[in-house]
Write an enzyme that holds these catalytic residues in place. Sequence first.
Site, PDB file in Angstrom:
ATOM      1  N   SER A  73      32.296   7.399  -7.744  1.00  0.00           N
ATOM      2  CA  SER A  73      32.155   5.913  -7.117  1.00  0.00           C
ATOM      3  C   SER A  73      32.723   5.901  -5.556  1.00  0.00           C
ATOM      4  CB  SER A  73      32.566   4.820  -7.980  1.00  0.00           C
ATOM      5  OG  SER A  73      32.208   3.665  -7.724  1.00  0.00           O
ATOM      6  N   GLU A  91      23.959   3.025 -14.501  1.00  0.00           N
ATOM      7  CA  GLU A  91      24.819   2.608 -13.480  1.00  0.00           C
ATOM      8  C   GLU A  91      25.355   1.103 -13.470  1.00  0.00           C
ATOM      9  OE1 GLU A  91      26.945   4.471 -11.803  1.00  0.00           O
ATOM     10  OE2 GLU A  91      25.761   6.452 -11.195  1.00  0.00           O
ATOM     11  N   HIS A 106      27.944   2.958 -15.480  1.00  0.00           N
ATOM     12  CA  HIS A 106      28.724   3.501 -14.116  1.00  0.00           C
ATOM     13  C   HIS A 106      30.014   4.106 -14.936  1.00  0.00           C
ATOM     14  CE1 HIS A 106      30.081   3.730 -10.026  1.00  0.00           C
ATOM     15  NE2 HIS A 106      31.108   3.161 -10.291  1.00  0.00           N
TER      16      HIS A 106
END
Length: 545
Positions: A215, A333, A427
């Site tokens: 990320s 995600e 995610h």
Amino acid sequence: MKRLLSIAAGALALTACASASLAQTPPTVTAPAGAVRGLSDGDILAFKGIPYAAPPVGEMRWRPPAPPATWDGVRDATQFGAACIQPTPYAQSIYSADLGRSSEDCLTLNVWTPSTTARAPVLVWIHGGALVSGSSKEALYDGARLAQEGVVVVSINYRLGVLGWLAHPDLSAESPAGISGNYGLMDQVAALEWIKRNITAFGGDPDNVTIAGESAGGLSVLYLMTSPLARGLFDRAIAQSAYMIQTPELKAARFGAPSAEDAGAALSRTLQAPSLRVLRGMDPQQLTDRAAYGGFAPFGAVDGKVLPGQVVDVFDQGRQARVPVLAGFNSGEIRSLRMLAPPVPGSAADYEQVIRERYGDMADAFLALYPSSDMGESVLAASRDALYGWTSERLARSQTAAGQPSYLYLFDHGYPTMEEANLHAFHASELPYMFGRLDRTPPRWPKIPETAEETRLSDAMVRYWASFARTGRPEAADAPAWPAYGDSAAYMAFRQTPEPSTDLYPGMFELHEQTMCRRRAAGTAGWNWNTGLVSPPMPPAAAGC
């Protein structure tokens, strides 16, 4: 010459001393930075909370990191350092965890190392959290399992939010380089420099360093690949769920956003802080909270020095670090990041009308990939691909074109509690698997079953990641060969087991590359999560697109 011989002899003695000391309990290592005492757990040693830079407080706030103070005797390295200051959470999520104490005195790192190793590959982990939150002390990032594969794992803190990424005209004016912002990125560089100088004492090879992050940590990997300051400090890169979006220019408004300096000046007015003296005198927690709730969004700033250009431009010009990469993203995600996805329209007709209005001659291609027949899934997939999917494939393509081995993956794994929460492959859900810490997830994370199947998948991922750090090739015993991206657009899908395949989501990369190219040429809007139903009107085709 005498001094050089003395330094060389000292280095040899240090290495011998380190090898001997690693066998002690409690383990003690004497590195150039100083002596530290850590913890041992079987064959794995851990050293925590080691300072790599001085605390950036008072007049040091919003300055490049300075060397840490030296210490006498043996420093205790059995406890994590403080997390960097971050906004006080106003709601809980599956990512929420108790990070304990936070402080501006937070520029520390942690090392996990096999007790018998020497010149082992080094994996440097950069945590995620939107450059706003997170810490190297999170249980999910425990490096012990990777260390069992013969890798020295280092996790680092770096300044977050307004304390790490504020640009301001007055800060630029006081800087000898005439720039401001990017302090968190400079912290990451300082940590890599510390590793270069000291990691031999912990059994690591300073000439075999892999940077890795997820990320915002993946975004940081991209920043480091483009930054001249980081050149030569790493040899490979792993970018998990990274996003190659536009970043503010330091002094010029571009892509529909103000310059980073203007954004900082506006924040000062919002905070009623007329000078740097006032800003530096503010309580760091109150400053961080007020900036976050006032809408300050931390990003790197293109300043021509720390970040020489937009990330996409640097890659297109071939000026990025020429290193092997491993990159990928998760199929779900946006299931845990629904704030990034627009609301679903009331009807398929409404959906198609909006897409045709906003995408024009690209609408048919968009609707082929993200049809109105399943608008909920299409909205999630479009946002996922515009950020993470396109970035991962672009990175693999760019490094392949630069002559570097590149490996692409899709994490598409689910298990019962994840599916019950409608969070399939959400995610960051790959993190417990690639760290081999299925039991270290945050309290609200869907609990991973304690089964042989989950352990086998995790073991394969740990070994792929460790192998890539060791040789630049992800290989794992009793698991399929992972082909390089190459001409066949190969990738590895992690489902119930690893499954090699080719041509991930056909047409996805081309659509979002065209979107980026047109918006970059027009210069009036960015390419990020403003996609699909909330996309600005698509500019016409431009030369080179």
